[in-house]
Write a protein that holds these residues in place. Structure first.
Motif, PDB file in Angstrom:
ATOM      1  N   LYS A 124       0.831  -1.208   0.000  1.00 39.03           N
ATOM      2  CA  LYS A 124       0.000   0.000   0.000  1.00 39.03           C
ATOM      3  C   LYS A 124       0.863   1.254   0.000  1.00 39.03           C
ATOM      4  O   LYS A 124       0.553   2.240  -0.678  1.00 39.03           O
ATOM      5  CB  LYS A 124      -0.926  -0.004   1.226  1.00 39.03           C
ATOM      6  CG  LYS A 124      -2.091  -0.971   1.126  1.00 39.03           C
ATOM      7  CD  LYS A 124      -3.010  -0.825   2.338  1.00 39.03           C
ATOM      8  CE  LYS A 124      -4.233  -1.711   2.212  1.00 39.03           C
ATOM      9  NZ  LYS A 124      -5.136  -1.578   3.400  1.00 39.03           N
TER      10      LYS A 124
ATOM     11  N   ARG B 170       3.926   1.558  -1.223  1.00 37.32           N
ATOM     12  CA  ARG B 170       4.542   1.705  -2.552  1.00 37.32           C
ATOM     13  C   ARG B 170       3.538   2.275  -3.547  1.00 37.32           C
ATOM     14  O   ARG B 170       3.878   3.138  -4.360  1.00 37.32           O
ATOM     15  CB  ARG B 170       5.055   0.352  -3.036  1.00 37.32           C
ATOM     16  CG  ARG B 170       6.271  -0.168  -2.272  1.00 37.32           C
ATOM     17  CD  ARG B 170       6.713  -1.508  -2.822  1.00 37.32           C
ATOM     18  NE  ARG B 170       7.818  -2.076  -2.067  1.00 37.32           N
ATOM     19  CZ  ARG B 170       8.365  -3.249  -2.330  1.00 37.32           C
ATOM     20  NH1 ARG B 170       7.902  -3.998  -3.331  1.00 37.32           N
ATOM     21  NH2 ARG B 170       9.372  -3.698  -1.589  1.00 37.32           N
ATOM     22  N   TYR B 171       2.304   1.769  -3.477  1.00 37.75           N
ATOM     23  CA  TYR B 171       1.270   2.262  -4.391  1.00 37.75           C
ATOM     24  C   TYR B 171       1.005   3.743  -4.151  1.00 37.75           C
ATOM     25  O   TYR B 171       0.894   4.533  -5.103  1.00 37.75           O
ATOM     26  CB  TYR B 171      -0.012   1.457  -4.198  1.00 37.75           C
ATOM     27  CG  TYR B 171      -1.189   1.988  -4.980  1.00 37.75           C
ATOM     28  CD1 TYR B 171      -1.307   1.761  -6.346  1.00 37.75           C
ATOM     29  CD2 TYR B 171      -2.190   2.733  -4.335  1.00 37.75           C
ATOM     30  CE1 TYR B 171      -2.386   2.259  -7.067  1.00 37.75           C
ATOM     31  CE2 TYR B 171      -3.269   3.235  -5.049  1.00 37.75           C
ATOM     32  CZ  TYR B 171      -3.360   2.986  -6.405  1.00 37.75           C
ATOM     33  OH  TYR B 171      -4.424   3.491  -7.108  1.00 37.75           O
ATOM     34  N   ALA B 172       0.877   4.128  -2.876  1.00 40.44           N
ATOM     35  CA  ALA B 172       0.610   5.529  -2.549  1.00 40.44           C
ATOM     36  C   ALA B 172       1.762   6.429  -2.984  1.00 40.44           C
ATOM     37  O   ALA B 172       1.547   7.535  -3.494  1.00 40.44           O
ATOM     38  CB  ALA B 172       0.364   5.669  -1.049  1.00 40.44           C
ATOM     39  N   THR B 173       3.004   5.950  -2.795  1.00 41.85           N
ATOM     40  CA  THR B 173       4.173   6.731  -3.196  1.00 41.85           C
ATOM     41  C   THR B 173       4.203   6.925  -4.705  1.00 41.85           C
ATOM     42  O   THR B 173       4.459   8.030  -5.207  1.00 41.85           O
ATOM     43  CB  THR B 173       5.463   6.035  -2.734  1.00 41.85           C
ATOM     44  OG1 THR B 173       5.439   5.896  -1.312  1.00 41.85           O
ATOM     45  CG2 THR B 173       6.682   6.841  -3.143  1.00 41.85           C
ATOM     46  N   ALA B 174       3.952   5.830  -5.447  1.00 39.98           N
ATOM     47  CA  ALA B 174       3.957   5.906  -6.911  1.00 39.98           C
ATOM     48  C   ALA B 174       2.865   6.846  -7.414  1.00 39.98           C
ATOM     49  O   ALA B 174       3.073   7.627  -8.353  1.00 39.98           O
ATOM     50  CB  ALA B 174       3.778   4.512  -7.500  1.00 39.98           C
ATOM     51  N   ARG B 175       1.706   6.785  -6.758  1.00 38.71           N
ATOM     52  CA  ARG B 175       0.598   7.653  -7.159  1.00 38.71           C
ATOM     53  C   ARG B 175       0.937   9.115  -6.909  1.00 38.71           C
ATOM     54  O   ARG B 175       0.636   9.986  -7.741  1.00 38.71           O
ATOM     55  CB  ARG B 175      -0.653   7.252  -6.377  1.00 38.71           C
ATOM     56  CG  ARG B 175      -1.914   7.972  -6.817  1.00 38.71           C
ATOM     57  CD  ARG B 175      -3.113   7.452  -6.035  1.00 38.71           C
ATOM     58  NE  ARG B 175      -4.338   8.122  -6.446  1.00 38.71           N
ATOM     59  CZ  ARG B 175      -5.520   7.882  -5.923  1.00 38.71           C
ATOM     60  NH1 ARG B 175      -5.635   6.968  -4.959  1.00 38.71           N
ATOM     61  NH2 ARG B 175      -6.587   8.542  -6.341  1.00 38.71           N
ATOM     62  N   TYR B 176       1.563   9.385  -5.772  1.00 35.61           N
ATOM     63  CA  TYR B 176       1.954  10.753  -5.458  1.00 35.61           C
ATOM     64  C   TYR B 176       3.004  11.264  -6.447  1.00 35.61           C
ATOM     65  O   TYR B 176       2.926  12.408  -6.923  1.00 35.61           O
ATOM     66  CB  TYR B 176       2.517  10.821  -4.038  1.00 35.61           C
ATOM     67  CG  TYR B 176       3.084  12.174  -3.659  1.00 35.61           C
ATOM     68  CD1 TYR B 176       2.244  13.235  -3.350  1.00 35.61           C
ATOM     69  CD2 TYR B 176       4.469  12.391  -3.635  1.00 35.61           C
ATOM     70  CE1 TYR B 176       2.755  14.474  -3.008  1.00 35.61           C
ATOM     71  CE2 TYR B 176       4.985  13.628  -3.297  1.00 35.61           C
ATOM     72  CZ  TYR B 176       4.126  14.670  -2.989  1.00 35.61           C
ATOM     73  OH  TYR B 176       4.638  15.888  -2.668  1.00 35.61           O
ATOM     74  N   GLU B 177       3.974  10.421  -6.765  1.00 29.81           N
ATOM     75  CA  GLU B 177       5.020  10.817  -7.709  1.00 29.81           C
ATOM     76  C   GLU B 177       4.438  11.104  -9.090  1.00 29.81           C
ATOM     77  O   GLU B 177       4.867  12.035  -9.778  1.00 29.81           O
ATOM     78  CB  GLU B 177       6.094   9.726  -7.781  1.00 29.81           C
ATOM     79  CG  GLU B 177       6.937   9.626  -6.510  1.00 29.81           C
ATOM     80  CD  GLU B 177       7.920   8.472  -6.547  1.00 29.81           C
ATOM     81  OE1 GLU B 177       7.785   7.606  -7.462  1.00 29.81           O
ATOM     82  OE2 GLU B 177       8.808   8.421  -5.679  1.00 29.81           O
ATOM     83  N   ARG B 178       3.438  10.292  -9.512  1.00 27.34           N
ATOM     84  CA  ARG B 178       2.793  10.544 -10.808  1.00 27.34           C
ATOM     85  C   ARG B 178       2.044  11.866 -10.802  1.00 27.34           C
ATOM     86  O   ARG B 178       2.095  12.634 -11.780  1.00 27.34           O
ATOM     87  CB  ARG B 178       1.831   9.398 -11.144  1.00 27.34           C
ATOM     88  CG  ARG B 178       2.506   8.098 -11.552  1.00 27.34           C
ATOM     89  CD  ARG B 178       1.526   7.142 -12.219  1.00 27.34           C
ATOM     90  NE  ARG B 178       0.418   6.783 -11.340  1.00 27.34           N
ATOM     91  CZ  ARG B 178       0.433   5.744 -10.534  1.00 27.34           C
ATOM     92  NH1 ARG B 178       1.509   4.954 -10.484  1.00 27.34           N
ATOM     93  NH2 ARG B 178      -0.608   5.464  -9.777  1.00 27.34           N
ATOM     94  N   SER B 179       1.363  12.156  -9.698  1.00 28.49           N
ATOM     95  CA  SER B 179       0.627  13.415  -9.625  1.00 28.49           C
ATOM     96  C   SER B 179       1.570  14.612  -9.608  1.00 28.49           C
ATOM     97  O   SER B 179       1.281  15.650 -10.211  1.00 28.49           O
ATOM     98  CB  SER B 179      -0.267  13.427  -8.385  1.00 28.49           C
ATOM     99  OG  SER B 179       0.509  13.425  -7.199  1.00 28.49           O
TER     100      SER B 179
END
Length: 372
Positions: free
Chosen positions: A340, A342-351
């Motif tokens: 979870k 890693r997913y949140a970090t990746a989502r934040y980086e994409r945004s």
């Protein structure tokens, strides 16, 4: 010594108030409040030969229905003068026995102790805890000494902050206490606007109604509303225990920002803490990185700048501590938690990448416009 569940709320709160760093989240009322989130509060304490509390730890039993398990969570505890004393062993052994009853797969503590407290670090390691960077209660806080003299308090503030407090007063901003359900609804409406603007979670209005009902008795909490030209434009909820006062919740409307209501609200809260015998004011959450080079990247940097303008210093609590009771379930839980994260970090980086790309395209478009 005897370890047991404590049912005397006054005895409990009197002992919690002795905590050197403060612990509003270890008070008896906080456990009652947690019941609304379907957590079970366990008031675990150790009594000495004179029937006085010498160690205490409010545990919240957090249910994980999908795996039919629970875990024990301690927000800012345990409360004990000497972690090397036998009382801590009595306390933790008692908690271990309760774990079997509640089918808890781990004990998780977000300690109240300072991050550099070697005695506490050694005590946690001795009792089988492991440090983790996964926390529920944020570690970083901005703490301000409450001085008995108001002039001394003002002198420790930045000049612009002193000016803004006086500006709000000159402009006619009025601060009043809010006690009615209508006042709490007003605060919540402003809080909803704030959460939509700054993108953070808030509780429903009935949570705040219940919180104020629990803590207003004995003046342990206060709602302050800032009004300008007859309209509420900002508000905060402050709480206290022992010598500590906390800025727990804040809300501000987009209207009336130029009259600086938030500065006057905080100044009023400091005075409220002083009047109730508090010596420390905790602004709570600040960014993990406080250097000027890295800090501005944190979305909370602006809030941090506001808080430090009143004077004070940063404080960082110890890393979270976890003690597994069921290694198999614990490993599964930590795996899911890591995925979870890693997913949140990746989502934040994409945004963030999308935001920077949009800023670049906007800037490039502006530069291509013909000069007027």
């Amino acid at each position: 010594m005897e370890a047991c569940l404590i049912t005397d709320a006054q005895k409990w709160n009197d002992f919690i108030a002795t905590s050197p760093f403060g612990a509003i989240t270890q008070t008896y009322e906080w456990g009652i409040l947690a019941r609304r989130a379907e957590s079970i509060p366990l008031y675990c304490g150790v009594l000495d030969d004179q029937d006085n509390l010498c160690a205490a730890m409010l545990i919240l039993v957090m249910r994980l229905p999908k795996i039919n398990n629970s875990y024990f969570y301690v927000p800012r505890g345990p409360i004990i003068t000497d972690p090397d004393s036998a009382a801590l062993s009595f306390l933790l052994h008692f908690v271990d026995s309760l774990a079997r009853k509640y089918n808890a797969f781990m004990l998780k503590i977000d300690p109240v102790a300072d991050q550099h407290d070697a005695v506490w670090l050694q005590a946690f390691a001795h009792h089988g805890f492991m440090a983790t960077d996964s926390f529920i209660h944020g570690r970083g806080e901005w703490v301000l000494d409450i001085y008995p003299d108001e002039k001394q308090q003002l002198a420790h503030m930045k000049e612009k902050w002193r000016y803004n407090v006086r500006l709000a007063q000159r402009k006619g901003v009025k601060i009043r206490q809010g006690h009615t359900p209508e006042d709490i609804q007003i605060f919540h409406t402003i809080l909803q606007e704030t959460s939509e603007r700054d993108q953070f979670f808030i509780h429903a209005v009935d949570h705040f109604e219940y919180l104020m009902k629990l803590f207003e008795e004995g003046e342990k909490a206060e709602l302050f509303l800032a009004e300008y030209e007859g309209q509420a434009i900002a508000g905060i909820i402050v709480m206290r225990s022992g010598q500590w006062c906390w800025y727990r919740y804040g809300a501000s409307s987009s209207q009336g920002r130029n009259v600086m209501p938030n500065h006057l609200l905080q100044w009023t809260s400091l005075q409220w803490g002083r009047e109730h015998g508090c010596t420390h004011y905790n602004f709570m959450g600040i960014p993990a990185v406080l250097t000027e080079a890295e800090g501005p990247k944190d979305p909370n940097w602006g809030v941090y700048n506001f808080k430090r303008g009143f004077g004070g210093q940063a404080r960082c609590a110890m890393r979270s501590q976890e003690k597994p009771y069921n290694p198999t379930v614990y490993r599964l839980y930590t795996l899911v938690r890591e995925l979870k994260h890693r997913y949140a970090t990746a989502r934040y980086e994409r945004s963030e990448l999308a935001r920077k790309r949009q800023e670049y395209q906007t800037k490039k478009g502006e530069e291509s416009l013909p000069a007027r």
